[in-house]
Design an enzyme around this catalytic site. Structure first.
Site, PDB file in Angstrom:
ATOM      1  N   GLU A  43       0.858  -1.200   0.000  1.00 33.13           N
ATOM      2  CA  GLU A  43       0.000   0.000   0.000  1.00 33.13           C
ATOM      3  C   GLU A  43       0.886   1.238   0.000  1.00 33.13           C
ATOM      4  OE1 GLU A  43      -2.651   0.399   3.425  1.00 33.13           O
ATOM      5  OE2 GLU A  43      -2.644   2.583   3.141  1.00 33.13           O
ATOM      6  N   ARG A  47       0.316  10.271   0.581  1.00 27.69           N
ATOM      7  CA  ARG A  47       0.669  11.298   1.563  1.00 27.69           C
ATOM      8  C   ARG A  47       1.882  12.106   1.163  1.00 27.69           C
ATOM      9  NH1 ARG A  47       0.235   7.910   7.145  1.00 27.69           N
ATOM     10  NH2 ARG A  47      -1.518   6.621   6.491  1.00 27.69           N
ATOM     11  N   LYS A 131     -11.160  -2.515   6.464  1.00 28.90           N
ATOM     12  CA  LYS A 131     -10.025  -2.163   7.313  1.00 28.90           C
ATOM     13  C   LYS A 131     -10.583  -1.665   8.649  1.00 28.90           C
ATOM     14  CE  LYS A 131      -6.847   1.799   7.287  1.00 28.90           C
ATOM     15  NZ  LYS A 131      -6.043   2.710   6.458  1.00 28.90           N
TER      16      LYS A 131
HETATM   17  C1  3PG Z   1      -1.116   4.817   9.144  1.00 30.29           C
HETATM   18  O1  3PG Z   1      -1.964   5.497   9.688  1.00 30.29           O
HETATM   19  O2  3PG Z   1      -0.076   5.259   8.670  1.00 30.29           O
HETATM   20  C2  3PG Z   1      -1.377   3.377   8.991  1.00 30.29           C
HETATM   21  O3  3PG Z   1      -2.555   3.032   9.604  1.00 30.29           O
HETATM   22  C3  3PG Z   1      -0.243   2.596   9.556  1.00 30.29           C
HETATM   23  O4  3PG Z   1      -0.201   2.802  10.899  1.00 30.29           O
HETATM   24  P1  3PG Z   1       1.093   2.355  11.698  1.00 30.29           P
HETATM   25  O5  3PG Z   1       2.180   3.334  11.316  1.00 30.29           O
HETATM   26  O6  3PG Z   1       0.701   2.460  13.143  1.00 30.29           O
HETATM   27  O7  3PG Z   1       1.432   0.962  11.280  1.00 30.29           O
END
Ligand code: 3PG
Length: 210
Positions: A43, A47, A131
């Site tokens: 994924e 961002r 999710k």
């Molecule tokens: C995020 O918000 O970046 C994802 O849900 C991943 O979360 P994490 O960095 O806690 O694994």
């Protein structure tokens, strides 16, 4: 672009890496390092300014990766991500407008939910895999466990606050197919190009039992 059902994406490995790519040149070696460790569904989050180019680069250069887009929030994002080569989409929440766009584009979706009402709304649209986000902050394993009977037939990919230590507790639940997490691709290792370290993290993650 060949799409695969989201269930098949979730069954490729126990962990879906959540990737934040700042430097486009890092995208392909990062994907190769994760695939070498057994994690194929990747994924790439929307961002950073290079996210779409990173998706295109991985889609073109890493045939064993199944590249998806994360942090989808708008219909425009959906179209851009599909044009870039995304084979699945992940979003923080459940937006009917965005889901309509994904449906129209043929993009398999893993939308985020945090309550039974949201899960039911998604289920009404025929979605059976969701999710759970942000997993730890929303109560984690006990909440998903409590949902398994009243929300029978819905499975989850919990994401947010998950690492190698607590992933097994989630994966042991009957309503969890896989987990998402950024821990397999730490920012520092990406910056340093420490692909061996990332392959090692991926190998540990891909060896988790489902
Ligand atoms: C995020 O918000 O970046 C994802 O849900 C991943 O979360 P994490 O960095 O806690 O694994």
């Amino acid at each position: 672009m060949t799409m695969m059902p989201i269930e098949d994406v979730c069954r490729l490995a126990p962990v879906v890496p959540v990737l934040v790519i700042d430097d486009l040149d890092k995208a392909v070696p990062l994907a190769e390092a994760l695939v070498a460790g057994g994690l194929r569904a990747l994924e790439i989050t929307m961002r950073t300014p290079v996210a779409l180019k990173a998706i295109r680069a991985v889609a073109d250069a890493v045939p064993d990766a199944v590249v998806g887009v994360g942090t989808l929030r708008t219909a425009d994002d959906v179209k851009a991500a599909v044009d870039a080569g995304s084979r699945f989409g992940v979003s923080p929440g459940f937006s009917p407008v965005m889901m309509d766009a994904a449906h129209a584009a043929g993009l398999p979706m893993l939308p985020g939910v945090a309550t039974p009402s949201e899960a039911m709304a998604a289920s009404e649209r025929g979605l059976k895999i969701l999710k759970f986000f942000p997993a730890e902050a929303n109560g984690g394993v006990p909440v998903l466990s409590a949902w398994s009977s009243p929300l029978a037939g819905i499975s989850f990919c919990p994401t947010g606050g998950i690492g190698l230590k607590n992933a097994p507790d989630y994966l042991a639940l009957s309503n969890v197919l896989c987990v998402g997490g950024s821990w397999v691709a730490p920012k520092k290792a990406i910056e340093q190009g420490d692909w061996a370290a990332i392959t090692k993290l991926a190998s540990e993650a891909s060896g988790l039992s489902t």
